[in-house]
Design a protein around this motif. Structure first.
Motif, PDB file in Angstrom:
ATOM      1  N   ALA A 102       0.808  -1.219   0.000  1.00 29.20           N
ATOM      2  CA  ALA A 102       0.000   0.000   0.000  1.00 29.20           C
ATOM      3  C   ALA A 102       0.840   1.267   0.000  1.00 29.20           C
ATOM      4  O   ALA A 102       0.450   2.269  -0.621  1.00 29.20           O
ATOM      5  CB  ALA A 102      -0.939   0.003   1.212  1.00 29.20           C
ATOM      6  N   LYS A 103       2.003   1.251   0.680  1.00 25.00           N
ATOM      7  CA  LYS A 103       2.725   2.506   0.906  1.00 25.00           C
ATOM      8  C   LYS A 103       4.172   2.506   0.430  1.00 25.00           C
ATOM      9  O   LYS A 103       4.809   3.552   0.453  1.00 25.00           O
ATOM     10  CB  LYS A 103       2.706   2.838   2.408  1.00 25.00           C
ATOM     11  CG  LYS A 103       1.316   3.141   2.952  1.00 25.00           C
ATOM     12  CD  LYS A 103       0.696   4.336   2.243  1.00 25.00           C
ATOM     13  CE  LYS A 103      -0.678   4.663   2.776  1.00 25.00           C
ATOM     14  NZ  LYS A 103      -1.297   5.806   2.053  1.00 25.00           N
ATOM     15  N   LYS A 110       0.487  -3.907  -8.053  1.00 20.47           N
ATOM     16  CA  LYS A 110      -0.874  -4.155  -8.535  1.00 20.47           C
ATOM     17  C   LYS A 110      -1.049  -5.599  -8.992  1.00 20.47           C
ATOM     18  O   LYS A 110      -2.091  -6.215  -8.760  1.00 20.47           O
ATOM     19  CB  LYS A 110      -1.206  -3.192  -9.671  1.00 20.47           C
ATOM     20  CG  LYS A 110      -1.288  -1.727  -9.242  1.00 20.47           C
ATOM     21  CD  LYS A 110      -1.692  -0.850 -10.408  1.00 20.47           C
ATOM     22  CE  LYS A 110      -1.805   0.612  -9.973  1.00 20.47           C
ATOM     23  NZ  LYS A 110      -2.198   1.495 -11.108  1.00 20.47           N
ATOM     24  N   THR A 113      -1.269  -7.854  -5.922  1.00 17.16           N
ATOM     25  CA  THR A 113      -2.601  -7.776  -5.326  1.00 17.16           C
ATOM     26  C   THR A 113      -3.619  -8.545  -6.158  1.00 17.16           C
ATOM     27  O   THR A 113      -4.487  -9.245  -5.616  1.00 17.16           O
ATOM     28  CB  THR A 113      -3.031  -6.307  -5.195  1.00 17.16           C
ATOM     29  OG1 THR A 113      -2.040  -5.583  -4.455  1.00 17.16           O
ATOM     30  CG2 THR A 113      -4.363  -6.201  -4.478  1.00 17.16           C
ATOM     31  N   THR A 163      -4.195  -4.285   2.685  1.00 14.51           N
ATOM     32  CA  THR A 163      -3.702  -3.367   1.653  1.00 14.51           C
ATOM     33  C   THR A 163      -4.720  -2.271   1.383  1.00 14.51           C
ATOM     34  O   THR A 163      -4.376  -1.080   1.297  1.00 14.51           O
ATOM     35  CB  THR A 163      -3.399  -4.140   0.358  1.00 14.51           C
ATOM     36  OG1 THR A 163      -2.403  -5.134   0.620  1.00 14.51           O
ATOM     37  CG2 THR A 163      -2.887  -3.201  -0.723  1.00 14.51           C
ATOM     38  N   LEU A 164      -5.985  -2.649   1.267  1.00 16.28           N
ATOM     39  CA  LEU A 164      -7.038  -1.648   1.079  1.00 16.28           C
ATOM     40  C   LEU A 164      -7.168  -0.744   2.300  1.00 16.28           C
ATOM     41  O   LEU A 164      -7.412   0.462   2.171  1.00 16.28           O
ATOM     42  CB  LEU A 164      -8.371  -2.343   0.796  1.00 16.28           C
ATOM     43  CG  LEU A 164      -8.455  -3.195  -0.473  1.00 16.28           C
ATOM     44  CD1 LEU A 164      -9.846  -3.794  -0.612  1.00 16.28           C
ATOM     45  CD2 LEU A 164      -8.102  -2.374  -1.701  1.00 16.28           C
ATOM     46  N   ARG A 167      -4.219   1.803   2.482  1.00 18.27           N
ATOM     47  CA  ARG A 167      -4.263   2.834   1.446  1.00 18.27           C
ATOM     48  C   ARG A 167      -5.048   4.062   1.899  1.00 18.27           C
ATOM     49  O   ARG A 167      -4.864   5.148   1.349  1.00 18.27           O
ATOM     50  CB  ARG A 167      -4.893   2.267   0.173  1.00 18.27           C
ATOM     51  CG  ARG A 167      -3.963   1.371  -0.639  1.00 18.27           C
ATOM     52  CD  ARG A 167      -4.658   0.815  -1.860  1.00 18.27           C
ATOM     53  NE  ARG A 167      -3.788  -0.094  -2.610  1.00 18.27           N
ATOM     54  CZ  ARG A 167      -4.185  -0.820  -3.647  1.00 18.27           C
ATOM     55  NH1 ARG A 167      -5.459  -0.741  -4.054  1.00 18.27           N
ATOM     56  NH2 ARG A 167      -3.336  -1.612  -4.269  1.00 18.27           N
ATOM     57  N   ASP A 171      -0.812   9.912   2.913  1.00 23.24           N
ATOM     58  CA  ASP A 171       0.633   9.870   2.681  1.00 23.24           C
ATOM     59  C   ASP A 171       1.351  11.010   3.394  1.00 23.24           C
ATOM     60  O   ASP A 171       2.531  10.885   3.742  1.00 23.24           O
ATOM     61  CB  ASP A 171       0.917   9.942   1.177  1.00 23.24           C
ATOM     62  CG  ASP A 171       0.406   8.715   0.444  1.00 23.24           C
ATOM     63  OD1 ASP A 171       0.315   7.643   1.081  1.00 23.24           O
ATOM     64  OD2 ASP A 171       0.092   8.831  -0.759  1.00 23.24           O
ATOM     65  N   ARG A 280     -12.808   2.066  -0.042  1.00 22.49           N
ATOM     66  CA  ARG A 280     -11.641   2.006  -0.915  1.00 22.49           C
ATOM     67  C   ARG A 280     -11.982   1.368  -2.251  1.00 22.49           C
ATOM     68  O   ARG A 280     -11.162   1.116  -3.052  1.00 22.49           O
ATOM     69  CB  ARG A 280     -10.511   1.208  -0.241  1.00 22.49           C
ATOM     70  CG  ARG A 280     -10.039   1.861   1.052  1.00 22.49           C
ATOM     71  CD  ARG A 280      -9.352   3.188   0.794  1.00 22.49           C
ATOM     72  NE  ARG A 280      -9.156   3.897   2.037  1.00 22.49           N
ATOM     73  CZ  ARG A 280      -9.971   4.826   2.489  1.00 22.49           C
ATOM     74  NH1 ARG A 280     -11.045   5.165   1.817  1.00 22.49           N
ATOM     75  NH2 ARG A 280      -9.711   5.443   3.629  1.00 22.49           N
TER      76      ARG A 280
END
Length: 280
Positions: A102-103, A110, A113, A163-164, A167, A171, A280
């Motif tokens: 995610a970060k 992608k 995932t 992960t979702l 996100r 940031d 998300r």
């Protein structure tokens, strides 16, 4: 004024069908639980006389039989051990992987995932024979093999879910932590975990329920009856005493008690985590 009154009346009329529908749903959920509890507190002869009536005699003998003849207490402890260890390992690995996907600038994040999503589409029963043969070749039996299976099957969904969740963390907050000198693990511990706590709690509950209620792998991979979990033990009770419904109901209530308590205490976190995932 007339328009306001008519709008209020129409809104009340539309609420009543929704209220009645929700009441019916609540009854359909609560009645089976009530039936199991009441049935577990009556002798088998009393149950056979009037299965759907109130008990003519109250007794705890069914729970005593489960504890003395079937070792339900030991099975309960076995389930708690396997479930707790499996969930803790999944949470640790999924938190690290979800944070990275995610970060962090992970190449092909992608696609990784998407791979997790595709793995989740594979039905579990299809993997029984390959997993059994693989564990036999590796010499992994007992709880070690069972925990490995639970971790491997639960990790794709757990990583995708976190992960979702991660996100949704701004940031800017993580960048400010890096400017202040926080390293990777310090940022994970001080920023990611607190801000993603609702999602982590939701995932913990979902993983706990999945492992706690699992039967197929638990009954295939564990051959020693002294190491059986609750679900194989309950399946054995139903096989030997098909007509002793009060005894089976007592086992069902013991098995369902922990998930019910867990859902009661963690319902707020589950709703928050699911809302984050949906957004998300």
């Amino acid at each position: 004024m007339t328009d306001v009154v008519s709008s209020r009346l129409s809104s009340r009329r539309t609420r009543w069908p929704i209220f009645i529908a929700l009441c019916l749903v609540a009854v359909s959920i609560l009645y089976p639980l009530w039936f199991v509890v009441i049935t577990s507190l009556r002798p088998n002869a009393d149950y056979l006389r009037d299965p759907f009536g109130l008990p003519g005699e109250w007794t705890l003998s069914n729970y005593a039989t489960l504890a003395n003849s079937y070792g339900l207490g030991q099975a309960f402890l076995n389930s708690m051990f396997v479930t707790t260890v499996s969930v803790v390992i999944v949470l640790i690995l999924a938190t690290i992987a979800g944070h990275a996907l995610a970060k962090l600038p992970v190449p092909g994040a992608k696609y990784i995932t998407a791979t997790f999503v595709s793995v989740m589409l594979i039905p579990g029963p299809v993997l029984i024979i390959p997993i059994y043969l693989l564990l036999a070749r590796l010499g992994l039996g007992g709880y070690a093999g069972l925990i490995l299976v639970y971790v491997a099957t639960g990790l794709p969904f757990a990583t995708f879910f976190l992960t979702l969740t991660f996100r949704g963390i701004p940031d800017e907050v993580m960048e400010a932590a890096r400017i202040d000198g926080a390293g990777l693990f310090r940022t994970l511990w001080s920023i990611v975990l607190p801000m993603g706590s609702s999602g982590i709690a939701t995932l913990a509950v979902l993983q706990f329920l999945g492992v706690w209620n699992e039967l197929i792998f638990a009954i295939i991979l564990i051959r020693d009856q002294s190491m059986w979990l609750l679900t194989p033990t309950l399946a054995t009770i139903g096989e030997r005493f098909v007509t002793d419904q009060p005894l089976v109901s007592a086992g069902l209530f013991v098995t369902a008690s922990v998930p019910l308590l867990l859902l009661a205490f963690a319902s707020r976190y589950i709703m928050q985590g699911l809302q984050v995932g949906v957004s998300r």
